[in-house]
Design a protein around this motif. Structure first.
Motif, short mmCIF file in Angstrom:
data_model
loop_
_atom_site.label_atom_id
_atom_site.label_comp_id
_atom_site.label_asym_id
_atom_site.label_seq_id
_atom_site.Cartn_x
_atom_site.Cartn_y
_atom_site.Cartn_z
N LYS A 100 8.64 22.23 -7.18
CA LYS A 100 7.29 22.10 -7.71
C LYS A 100 7.05 23.22 -8.56
O LYS A 100 7.73 24.12 -8.60
N THR A 101 5.99 22.89 -9.44
CA THR A 101 5.51 23.74 -10.30
C THR A 101 4.10 23.63 -10.34
O THR A 101 3.37 22.61 -10.35
N ASP A 102 3.24 24.84 -10.66
CA ASP A 102 1.76 24.91 -10.87
C ASP A 102 1.48 25.13 -12.17
O ASP A 102 0.28 25.18 -12.61
N LEU A 103 2.42 25.33 -13.02
CA LEU A 103 2.21 25.57 -14.55
C LEU A 103 1.45 24.25 -15.05
O LEU A 103 1.97 23.19 -14.77
N LYS A 104 0.61 24.49 -16.06
CA LYS A 104 -0.08 23.53 -16.45
C LYS A 104 0.04 23.42 -17.86
O LYS A 104 0.07 22.10 -18.48
N LYS A 105 0.27 24.34 -18.80
CA LYS A 105 0.57 24.20 -20.30
C LYS A 105 2.01 23.94 -20.41
O LYS A 105 3.03 24.20 -20.05
N ASP A 106 2.25 23.00 -21.70
CA ASP A 106 3.42 22.64 -22.01
C ASP A 106 4.21 23.78 -22.42
O ASP A 106 5.42 23.92 -22.30
N SER A 107 3.50 25.07 -23.19
CA SER A 107 4.40 25.82 -23.43
C SER A 107 4.89 26.76 -22.20
O SER A 107 6.16 26.88 -22.36
N SER A 108 4.21 26.84 -21.09
CA SER A 108 4.74 27.60 -19.91
C SER A 108 5.91 26.69 -19.35
O SER A 108 6.94 27.11 -18.74
N LEU A 109 5.61 25.39 -19.29
CA LEU A 109 6.63 24.40 -18.80
C LEU A 109 7.79 24.50 -19.58
O LEU A 109 8.97 24.35 -18.83
N THR A 110 7.80 24.57 -20.67
CA THR A 110 8.74 24.59 -21.66
C THR A 110 9.82 25.76 -21.41
O THR A 110 11.00 25.72 -21.25
N VAL A 111 9.10 26.98 -21.33
CA VAL A 111 9.81 28.46 -20.86
C VAL A 111 10.39 28.30 -19.89
O VAL A 111 11.52 28.78 -19.44
N LEU A 112 9.69 27.69 -18.67
CA LEU A 112 10.24 27.46 -17.31
C LEU A 112 11.38 26.80 -17.34
O LEU A 112 12.61 27.43 -16.77
N SER A 113 11.53 25.61 -18.17
CA SER A 113 12.73 24.81 -17.82
C SER A 113 13.75 25.29 -18.79
O SER A 113 14.98 25.31 -18.27
N ASN A 114 13.54 25.90 -19.88
CA ASN A 114 14.53 26.64 -20.69
C ASN A 114 15.00 27.87 -19.83
O ASN A 114 16.45 28.11 -19.82
#
Length: 166
Positions: A100-114
């Motif tokens: 699960k992730t609570d992140l909403k912004k594409d930039s934060s999701l990108t950094v998390l997945s990277n």
């Protein structure tokens, strides 16, 4: 907001240029300014994507803390993968888990997945359409339960990423 973001990207890009280049001539400095300006114009609006009221220095400190946390997690993962590779029985249990992730912004999701992908032993495979779940290939699945897998993989990074990006 876009201008502020572009200024920050310009400064960061120019600092990276300085760090990677031998500034022995005026041409190198001018080339760095031009390249940093192009990067800022093309991608500058991606960095600052929120109107957060917190001071920029708090976000920078959170980014530094995140960076060192990421390095620590990378070191631990490298040791674990080295153990797996050197072990005669090659004790792996590969699989894909959903976190699960609570992140909403594409930039934060990108950094998390990277960050997950750059950590040895894990690889971000996909993100759900609603952006609430990441699918991660894990070389040695320790937990198949979504909540436990989330705490083992994603929650190491997510808190700081919220402070930095959201």
């Amino acid at each position: 907001m876009k201008l502020k973001s572009r200024i920050i990207v310009f400064i960061l890009s120019f600092l990276v240029w300085i760090a990677l280049t031998d500034l022995g001539s005026l041409q190198e400095i001018i080339a760095g300014i031009i390249i940093a300006a192009i990067v800022a114009l093309m991608a500058g609006h991606f960095l600052v994507t929120t109107e957060k009221s917190e001071h920029i220095f708090k976000r920078i400190i959170s980014a530094l803390v995140y960076f060192f946390r990421f390095l620590w997690e990378m070191i631990k993962a490298n040791v674990h993968v080295a153990y797996i590779v050197l072990h005669p029985g090659l004790p792996i249990k590969p699989g894909i888990v959903r976190i699960k992730t609570d992140l909403k912004k594409d930039s934060s999701l990108t950094v998390l997945s990277n960050s997950i992908t750059l950590t040895p032993g894990t690889l971000s495979v996909d993100i759900s359409d609603d952006k609430k779940h990441l699918y991660v290939h894990w070389i040695d699945v320790e937990e198949s339960d979504e909540d436990k897998a989330t705490s083992k993989i994603g929650s190491k990074f997510e808190g700081r990423l919220k402070e930095v990006f959201e």
